[in-house]
Design a protein around this motif. Structure first.
Motif, PDB file in Angstrom:
ATOM      1  N   VAL A  93       0.887  -1.192  -0.051  1.00  0.00           N
ATOM      2  CA  VAL A  93      -0.067  -0.155  -0.270  1.00  0.00           C
ATOM      3  C   VAL A  93       0.767   1.213  -0.084  1.00  0.00           C
ATOM      4  N   GLY A  94       0.525   2.042  -0.780  1.00  0.00           N
ATOM      5  CA  GLY A  94       1.456   3.521  -0.714  1.00  0.00           C
ATOM      6  C   GLY A  94       1.049   4.387   0.399  1.00  0.00           C
ATOM      7  N   ASN A  95       2.153   5.007   0.984  1.00  0.00           N
ATOM      8  CA  ASN A  95       2.060   5.869   2.154  1.00  0.00           C
ATOM      9  C   ASN A  95       2.811   7.111   1.741  1.00  0.00           C
ATOM     10  N   GLU A  96       2.484   8.144   1.778  1.00  0.00           N
ATOM     11  CA  GLU A  96       2.781   9.214   1.398  1.00  0.00           C
ATOM     12  C   GLU A  96       3.581   9.891   2.577  1.00  0.00           C
ATOM     13  N   GLU A  97       3.509   9.454   3.890  1.00  0.00           N
ATOM     14  CA  GLU A  97       4.064  10.000   4.923  1.00  0.00           C
ATOM     15  C   GLU A  97       5.613   8.891   5.031  1.00  0.00           C
ATOM     16  N   ILE A  98       5.569   8.092   4.289  1.00  0.00           N
ATOM     17  CA  ILE A  98       7.082   7.279   4.047  1.00  0.00           C
ATOM     18  C   ILE A  98       7.776   7.829   2.979  1.00  0.00           C
ATOM     19  N   ASN A  99       9.137   7.971   3.401  1.00  0.00           N
ATOM     20  CA  ASN A  99      10.170   8.293   2.249  1.00  0.00           C
ATOM     21  C   ASN A  99      11.164   7.579   1.616  1.00  0.00           C
ATOM     22  N   THR A 100      11.669   6.566   2.458  1.00  0.00           N
ATOM     23  CA  THR A 100      12.594   5.699   1.985  1.00  0.00           C
ATOM     24  C   THR A 100      12.193   4.297   2.316  1.00  0.00           C
ATOM     25  N   LEU A 101      13.043   3.361   1.824  1.00  0.00           N
ATOM     26  CA  LEU A 101      12.697   1.830   2.105  1.00  0.00           C
ATOM     27  C   LEU A 101      13.726   1.352   3.312  1.00  0.00           C
ATOM     28  N   ALA A 102      13.952   2.181   4.381  1.00  0.00           N
ATOM     29  CA  ALA A 102      14.963   1.969   5.070  1.00  0.00           C
ATOM     30  C   ALA A 102      14.252   0.797   6.527  1.00  0.00           C
ATOM     31  N   ASP A 103      13.084   0.888   6.336  1.00  0.00           N
ATOM     32  CA  ASP A 103      12.364  -0.033   7.505  1.00  0.00           C
ATOM     33  C   ASP A 103      12.628  -1.499   6.958  1.00  0.00           C
ATOM     34  N   PHE A 104      12.855  -1.705   5.615  1.00  0.00           N
ATOM     35  CA  PHE A 104      13.048  -2.999   5.030  1.00  0.00           C
ATOM     36  C   PHE A 104      14.491  -3.601   5.158  1.00  0.00           C
ATOM     37  N   ARG A 105      15.251  -2.970   5.753  1.00  0.00           N
ATOM     38  CA  ARG A 105      16.609  -3.432   6.085  1.00  0.00           C
ATOM     39  C   ARG A 105      16.679  -4.144   7.241  1.00  0.00           C
ATOM     40  N   PHE A 106      15.331  -4.184   7.943  1.00  0.00           N
ATOM     41  CA  PHE A 106      15.517  -4.656   9.317  1.00  0.00           C
ATOM     42  C   PHE A 106      14.567  -6.142   9.170  1.00  0.00           C
ATOM     43  N   THR A 107      13.242  -5.547   8.697  1.00  0.00           N
ATOM     44  CA  THR A 107      12.299  -6.434   8.500  1.00  0.00           C
ATOM     45  C   THR A 107      12.104  -6.937   7.093  1.00  0.00           C
ATOM     46  N   ARG A 108      12.386  -8.221   6.821  1.00  0.00           N
ATOM     47  CA  ARG A 108      12.500  -8.600   5.333  1.00  0.00           C
ATOM     48  C   ARG A 108      11.526  -9.736   4.935  1.00  0.00           C
ATOM     49  N   ARG A 109      10.746 -10.118   6.038  1.00  0.00           N
ATOM     50  CA  ARG A 109       9.987 -11.305   5.545  1.00  0.00           C
ATOM     51  C   ARG A 109       8.447 -10.790   6.226  1.00  0.00           C
ATOM     52  N   PHE A 110       7.436 -10.998   5.397  1.00  0.00           N
ATOM     53  CA  PHE A 110       5.969 -10.617   5.657  1.00  0.00           C
ATOM     54  C   PHE A 110       5.162 -11.770   5.324  1.00  0.00           C
ATOM     55  N   ALA A 111       4.320 -12.233   6.144  1.00  0.00           N
ATOM     56  CA  ALA A 111       3.367 -13.418   5.907  1.00  0.00           C
ATOM     57  C   ALA A 111       2.151 -13.002   6.543  1.00  0.00           C
ATOM     58  N   ALA A 112       1.116 -13.520   5.626  1.00  0.00           N
ATOM     59  CA  ALA A 112      -0.398 -13.375   5.759  1.00  0.00           C
ATOM     60  C   ALA A 112      -0.754 -14.726   6.713  1.00  0.00           C
ATOM     61  N   LYS A 113      -1.831 -14.765   7.213  1.00  0.00           N
ATOM     62  CA  LYS A 113      -2.215 -15.481   8.111  1.00  0.00           C
ATOM     63  C   LYS A 113      -3.066 -16.930   7.354  1.00  0.00           C
ATOM     64  N   ARG A 114      -2.887 -18.213   7.911  1.00  0.00           N
ATOM     65  CA  ARG A 114      -3.552 -19.305   7.016  1.00  0.00           C
ATOM     66  C   ARG A 114      -4.954 -19.390   7.550  1.00  0.00           C
ATOM     67  N   GLY A 115      -5.619 -19.920   6.541  1.00  0.00           N
ATOM     68  CA  GLY A 115      -7.156 -20.002   6.887  1.00  0.00           C
ATOM     69  C   GLY A 115      -7.418 -21.060   7.726  1.00  0.00           C
ATOM     70  N   GLU A 116      -8.392 -21.028   8.526  1.00  0.00           N
ATOM     71  CA  GLU A 116      -8.590 -22.187   9.421  1.00  0.00           C
ATOM     72  C   GLU A 116      -9.301 -23.272   8.829  1.00  0.00           C
ATOM     73  N   ASN A 117      -9.052 -24.334   9.534  1.00  0.00           N
ATOM     74  CA  ASN A 117      -9.613 -25.647   9.124  1.00  0.00           C
ATOM     75  C   ASN A 117     -10.999 -25.756   9.052  1.00  0.00           C
ATOM     76  N   GLY A 118     -11.869 -26.429   8.427  1.00  0.00           N
ATOM     77  CA  GLY A 118     -13.236 -26.541   8.624  1.00  0.00           C
ATOM     78  C   GLY A 118     -13.406 -27.322   9.693  1.00  0.00           C
ATOM     79  N   ARG A 119     -14.581 -27.342  10.325  1.00  0.00           N
ATOM     80  CA  ARG A 119     -15.310 -28.220  11.516  1.00  0.00           C
ATOM     81  C   ARG A 119     -16.652 -28.633  11.042  1.00  0.00           C
ATOM     82  N   GLY A 120     -16.737 -29.661  12.120  1.00  0.00           N
ATOM     83  CA  GLY A 120     -18.060 -30.374  11.943  1.00  0.00           C
ATOM     84  C   GLY A 120     -19.357 -29.290  12.090  1.00  0.00           C
ATOM     85  N   ALA A 121     -20.492 -29.946  11.922  1.00  0.00           N
ATOM     86  CA  ALA A 121     -21.816 -29.072  11.945  1.00  0.00           C
ATOM     87  C   ALA A 121     -21.847 -27.939  11.035  1.00  0.00           C
ATOM     88  N   ASN A 122     -21.177 -28.348   9.735  1.00  0.00           N
ATOM     89  CA  ASN A 122     -21.049 -27.536   8.468  1.00  0.00           C
ATOM     90  C   ASN A 122     -20.459 -26.107   8.930  1.00  0.00           C
TER      91      ASN A 122
END
Length: 348
Positions: free
Chosen positions: A48-77
């Motif tokens: 997402v574009g953010n006009e308040e950020i000027n550099t890519l400096a934050d990505f020197r420290f955090t280089r892995r980004f992961a979304a959450k896994r979907g939950e498994n289905g359960r009984g009772a539909n």
């Protein structure tokens, strides 16, 4: 903070949740049947574009980004919950490329612009989906699909209206500090500027434009010589380039010779830069005085057979800077009007 305009990151979308095998077992319900629910979809990864950020400096420290896994289905539909998305904030002007394929996934040019960089995995199907008149107790199910895994290359191309080009010590940093609130390092030795500087130039209460000062260029910059080649990309997004040249040179090169060298580098770097209009600006005129500065400018124009606009300014005394900034603003306003008119004709 150190200016960073390149980074490499890994993004992982969430896997889809597995489908469930379940059967309804209740007292007084002799024919319960299958009731295994579907899994949830995996979360996506968005930039997402953010006009308040000027550099890519934050990505020197955090280089892995992961979304959450979907939950498994359960009984009772019961269907599994969808995995949460991962949203990565990036500065405007960021170009996102897949490092393995070289594909350009997207460019962030507007605040709030959203680009999906990794797609979440589809959900698995529960056994309730497989029931039929001939298959009354199915035990089939499908697992969730894995989400995308990608290595991305981020390249920042600053969004500015005007770019300053020229050899080291041409007066670029002095000019941007004189006409804006930017405070780049200014000194009397080459390569004072080691990273781009953005400044907002205000010519009136509601009249302004953005200027970028890039490190000084030298001969061979387009092929990787010196510092400026790393930042030539920032000139690609500008709408006007001011070619700054000082009247005197410590090694005896004429101003015309230095202008030709930088012009050649801009032409060689690529069509995107070569096609941008260029204005010639003679700097440090307070060293020469008004009459000598006028003579120097006249000789420079004649030697180059320059046909575009030319200016003589002094960042130290302020001579000529207000006129130059006002003319730049009027030029940009005219360009905006032409673009709007062109869009209206295209719609019509």
């Amino acid at each position: 903070m150190k200016f960073v305009d390149e980074a490499a990151i890994t993004v992982e979308a969430g896997d889809g949740g597995n489908g469930c095998v379940g059967f309804r077992r209740e007292k007084y319900v002799p024919f319960g049947g299958p009731d295994g629910g579907d899994g949830g979809d995996g979360g996506h990864v968005y930039a997402v574009g953010n006009e308040e950020i000027n550099t890519l400096a934050d990505f020197r420290f955090t280089r892995r980004f992961a979304a959450k896994r979907g939950e498994n289905g359960r009984g009772a539909n019961c269907t599994g919950a969808r995995g949460d998305d991962c949203v990565i904030q990036m500065p405007l002007g960021t170009v996102i490329q897949d490092m393995e394929t070289g594909e350009t996934i997207g460019e962030l040019t507007n605040h709030g612009q959203k680009v999906m960089v990794a797609h979440g995995g589809w959900h698995g199907i529960g056994n309730a989906r497989y029931k039929s008149s001939t298959n009354r107790a199915p035990r089939q199910f499908t697992p969730g699909k894995p989400g995308d895994r990608r290595k991305l290359r981020l390249e920042l191309k600053l969004l500015a209206d005007v770019g300053l080009a020229g050899m080291p010590n041409a007066g670029k940093s002095s000019l941007i500090s004189a006409v804006s609130a930017a405070k780049p390092k200014v000194a009397d030795y080459p390569f004072t500027t080691l990273h781009p500087n953005l400044g907002v130039v205000r010519v009136g209460p509601a009249e302004s434009f953005v200027m970028v000062d890039v490190p000084g260029l030298i001969e061979g910059a387009a092929d990787g010589v010196g510092l400026g080649h790393q930042f030539l990309r920032h000139l690609q997004r500008t709408r006007l380039i001011l070619h700054l040249v000082e009247p005197e040179n410590a090694i005896g090169e004429s101003a015309a010779e230095r202008v030709r060298k930088i012009d050649a580098e801009l032409e060689q770097y690529g069509e995107a830069v070569a096609a941008i209009p260029r204005w010639l600006v003679l700097t440090k005129t307070d060293i020469l005085g008004e009459e000598l500065a006028a003579e120097e400018l006249s000789e420079l124009v004649e030697s180059l057979t320059w046909t575009g606009p030319v200016y003589a300014v002094s960042s130290h005394s302020g001579d000529g800077t207000k006129t130059l900034m006002r003319d730049i603003y009027e030029h940009l306003k005219t360009m905006d009007a032409d673009e709007i008119e062109g869009d209206d004709e295209a719609v019509g």
